[in-house]
Structures are given as C-alpha cells and as structure tokens.
Design an enzyme around this catalytic site. Structure first.
Site, mmCIF file in Angstrom:
data_model
loop_
_atom_site.group_PDB
_atom_site.id
_atom_site.type_symbol
_atom_site.label_atom_id
_atom_site.label_comp_id
_atom_site.label_asym_id
_atom_site.label_seq_id
_atom_site.Cartn_x
_atom_site.Cartn_y
_atom_site.Cartn_z
ATOM 1 C CD GLU A 167 78.092 69.651 -34.806
ATOM 2 O OE1 GLU A 167 78.037 70.158 -35.900
ATOM 3 O OE2 GLU A 167 78.461 68.471 -34.569
ATOM 4 C CB SER B 66 81.022 61.381 -34.130
ATOM 5 O OG SER B 66 82.118 61.411 -33.321
ATOM 6 C CG ASN C 65 81.859 65.526 -38.674
ATOM 7 O OD1 ASN C 65 82.791 66.170 -38.636
ATOM 8 N ND2 ASN C 65 81.746 64.728 -37.587
ATOM 9 C CG HIS D 185 79.908 65.980 -31.992
ATOM 10 N ND1 HIS D 185 80.047 66.759 -33.129
ATOM 11 C CD2 HIS D 185 80.375 64.936 -31.940
ATOM 12 C CE1 HIS D 185 80.981 65.828 -33.654
ATOM 13 N NE2 HIS D 185 81.252 64.713 -33.017
#
Ligand SMILES: NC(=O)c1ccc[n+]([C@@H]2O[C@H](COP(=O)([O-])OP(=O)(O)OC[C@H]3O[C@@H](n4cnc5c(N)ncnc54)[C@H](O)[C@@H]3O)[C@@H](O)[C@H]2O)c1
Length: 404
Positions: free
Chosen positions: A153, A120, A191, A141
């Site tokens: 991702e 992450s 994020n 991801h």
C-alpha cells in the site's frame, strides 16, 4: 522521474529484514540499520534464511545467493547514508521513535532522497512534519511475509508531492510488487476491510452462533486461503485487539471490537505464539474458550444469532463501499488489494466484484436485516442505497461497481 541506485532500511526486525531482502533480490544495494549489533545480526540471519530456502528449492544457486547477500551492508550508525536515494523505516511502531529517526534521516541523507515508512497505523503526515522535506515523506506498507506478499500500500501524507508518489510506485514495481495507492485512513485499505470481517467472526463465536472450526471451514469453502480464526491466531490476538482499537477510535460503533478479543488477550490466549488462541495447538481439544464464551453470553445477554458465511463477507463488503465512497481508493484497486493482500478468492474478483455478482439489491437487503438483528455495525453504506435507487444492481443489470 527519479532513479534509485541505493536504498537503506531502518530496523532489522521482522519487516525490516524482509524488506531489505526484497530490495537486494531486485539487485539494488541496501544498507540495513538497527540500534545494536545483536539486532542487525539477527536481521542478516533472517535474510540468509529466506535466500537459503530459495536455494534449497532449486530456485537459485548458492553463488547467486552470495551475490545478493553482498548487496546488503549493515550498520548501527549512519555510514553510507550520504548517497542513498530512498530510506524505508521499519523500526518499532512508536511515534516518538519514528519522529526522531526521520529528523535524523533528514540530516544525513541527500536532499533528493525519499523517506518512507512501513508504519501500519501511525500518521504519515505527522511523521513527515518531523522533517524539513514532508513532500518527500510517504508510507509504503508491506505485508508479512514481504518476500511472498505482492501487495504494497502506498500512502501519501497531507504534504507528500505527486512526484514522490510516482517515484515510490515505480520503485515498488521495480521490486516486482503490486503497489496500490491509498488515501491516509486508519488501517489503510487492507486492514480496514479485513478487521470488520475478522471481528464479525469473533462476534459469531461469542454469541454462540457457530464454532471456530465450522466458521473457518465455511470461509475456506468460500475460497479464502484460511479461515478467520486461523488467521487471527497467526496475527496474534493482542495485535488484532490493538488494530481493532485503532479502527474503533477512528470509525466508532461500526467497528466495535468483540469483547472476546480482550478476554483472550487477558488470559494469554494470543494465538500460535503462545500455543493457544482460538485453536488449542497444545492438545487440540479447543474447549479452553468455553468459560469465556459462557460468561460473555450472560454478561451481554446475547441471544443466539444466525450464522452464514455472508455475515462475515457483508461486514467486509460494507466497509469496502465506505472506502470507495470516501475516495480512499478506486473500486478496482480495492478488489486487487483484497485479492493480493488477503487471498480473497481470485475467481470471485474481490469484495466489490463479488457484491456485483450477488446483486447490490440483495447486499442492501441482507445488511438491513443484519442491522435489525445485530445492530448498527451493519448500517448499510449510503452508496448502496443510491446504487439500488439508480438500478446499478450489479451483473444482472449490467452495471454495479463495475460495468458488464
Ligand atoms: N509485523 C508485521 O506483520 C508488520 C506488517 C506491516 C507493517 N509493520 C510495521 O513495520 C514496523 C516494524 O515492525 P516489525 O514487526 O518488523 O517490528 P520488530 O519489533 O520485529 O522490529 C523492529 C526493529 O526496529 C529496531 N529499532 C527500534 N528502534 C530503532 C531505532 N531508533 N533505529 C533503528 N532500529 C530501531 C528494533 O531493534 C527491532 O529490531 C512497525 O512500524 C510495524 O507497525 C509490521
């Protein structure tokens, strides 16, 4: 174009087991590896549970479930890695552990195999450098829960080849996921955009501008699947504070984390997993944060700021514009990622479509107002001024981030 006949997943924890389930569901054989038998058994148990839920819902037969389960083999060593075409690493988030795993994978897998990581926050480029095939190393991801979340991702490192990018995009599509290419940047895309929005909600609360319930209600009525505080409680306040730190480290004052996150983490208010976070899941009274909020207001000399749903959305939109102007992702990929990755209301199209609807001129004005009232975290992305100057003000002028 590379064909993928066999995959492996490293780490049978939360994400690794979900990813192995997704791969088996697509019909590919997959090896699931962890450090000991207890861990792999736990992973297999989790996968069984995911399939069992599908059976219970009548979405598959018990026989189909067994066929899918039969595609998964487990190991604590590297048996079977001699002919894998792709490995997805989902072990703990620790650079040294990942580097060691990747150098081992480099030795035990065939030369053509793609070595992907579900990290992450760690550098894909640095992980790639631990191998003699950095052109084959890439980030993929997944989102939790991987069986339900469509978005993945795809993050190339500095040395990743375009062939590897194309191959993993095709692989992800084969898993019936929606892959979005993202240049390597802290927080990647989702994020990086979500955190300023969640962090702003935390500021709203610590400044005494609104309440947990009212903020959540306002975002749900905007069309989000849940409010920011309910989401933070699910993510875990400790995890959110760590992500906020990583973004702050990379982007500076714009993403200054709200102090309340650290205070809550210190008190053990970590969210659903400890029974108390922004909400109190034990008695539902929700007054446990009052002393923290009072203290922070004294310490920070906070004056009551104003609250509107826009305040949170502007934090996300402004970051989306930064991401676009940095060439991290395209405008349409940014919107698709936020709709599929965070549940941003589909009828509003995503943060950039929404900005076009509101009007780029108004977005800029509001950001400037918030910057004056609340500080530099609302400093407008330079791109917005250029757009307004050129008359690219959104739907009403026929042109903004998109053409109408
Ligand atoms: N949890 C999430 O929501 C989420 C979402 C996206 C990405 N990620 C990333 O996915 C990765 C895994 O996260 P998680 O939440 O599944 O963690 P987890 O703690 O649930 O699982 C990690 C697993 O890795 C195993 N492991 C540790 N060292 C290992 C080694 N050397 N070889 C093989 N297995 C090893 C552990 O035994 C454990 O079973 C992390 O990089 C994390 O940042 C997590």
């Amino acid at each position: 174009m590379m064909y993928i006949y066999k995959a492996a997943v490293i780490g049978a924890g939360t994400m690794g087991s979900q990813i192995a389930q997704v791969i088996s569901y697509s019909g590919l054989p997959v090896i699931l590896k962890d450090i000991d038998k207890t861990a792999v058994d736990k992973g297999i148990g989790a996968i069984r549970k995911i399939y069992q839920t599908r059976v219970d819902k009548g979405k598959m037969t018990p026989a189909e479930m067994e066929q899918k389960m039969a595609l998964i083999s487990v190991t604590t060593g590297y048996e079977g890695f001699i002919d894998v075409d792709i490995v997805i690493e989902a072990a703990i988030e620790d650079m040294e552990v990942k580097k060691k795993i990747f150098s081992e994978l480099d030795a035990v897998t065939p030369q053509h195999a793609i070595l992907a990581t579900n990290t992450s926050s760690l550098s894909i480029s640095a992980i790639g450098a631990a191998t003699r095939r950095p052109e084959k190393v890439i980030g993929i991801h997944f989102f939790n829960p991987a069986y339900a979340m469509k978005l993945v991702e795809v993050i190339p490192g500095l040395a990743t080849s375009s062939e590897t990018i194309d191959d993993i995009v095709a692989f992800a599509e084969g898993l019936r996921k929606i892959p979005i290419k993202v240049r390597e940047t802290a927080g990647f895309l989702v994020n990086r955009l979500l955190m300023p929005y969640l962090n702003e909600a935390a500021f709203v609360l610590q400044e005494g501008s609104s309440t947990v319930r009212d903020v959540d209600a306002s975002m749900v009525s905007f069309g989000m699947p849940m409010g920011p505080f309910a989401l933070l409680d699910m993510i875990g306040i400790d995890v959110a504070a760590r992500v906020a730190d990583i973004l702050y480290d990379s982007y500076g004052p714009r993403i200054e984390p709200a102090s309340i996150l650290y205070e809550m983490a210190r008190e053990g208010y970590l969210g659903t997993k400890t029974g108390k976070g922004f909400y109190d899941y034990t008695d539902g009274k929700d007054n446990h944060l009052d002393p923290i909020i009072k203290r922070l207001q004294v310490e920070k000399g906070a004056k009551k700021s104003s609250y509107s749903a826009d305040r949170l959305l502007l934090a996300m939109i402004n970051e989306a514009v930064m991401v676009f102007q940095e060439g991290i992702s395209s405008v349409s990929d940014i919107d698709i990622a936020m709709v599929t990755g965070t549940g941003f209301p589909q009828d509003k199209g995503g943060p950039l479509h929404y900005a076009d609807q509101v009007g780029i001129d108004r977005v800029l004005e509001e950001l400037q107002q918030y910057k004056n009232d609340l500080g530099h975290r609302f400093w407008p992305a330079p791109m917005l001024k250029r757009m307004v100057g050129a008359g690219f003000i959104g739907v009403k002028s026929g042109r903004g981030f998109f053409v109408y």
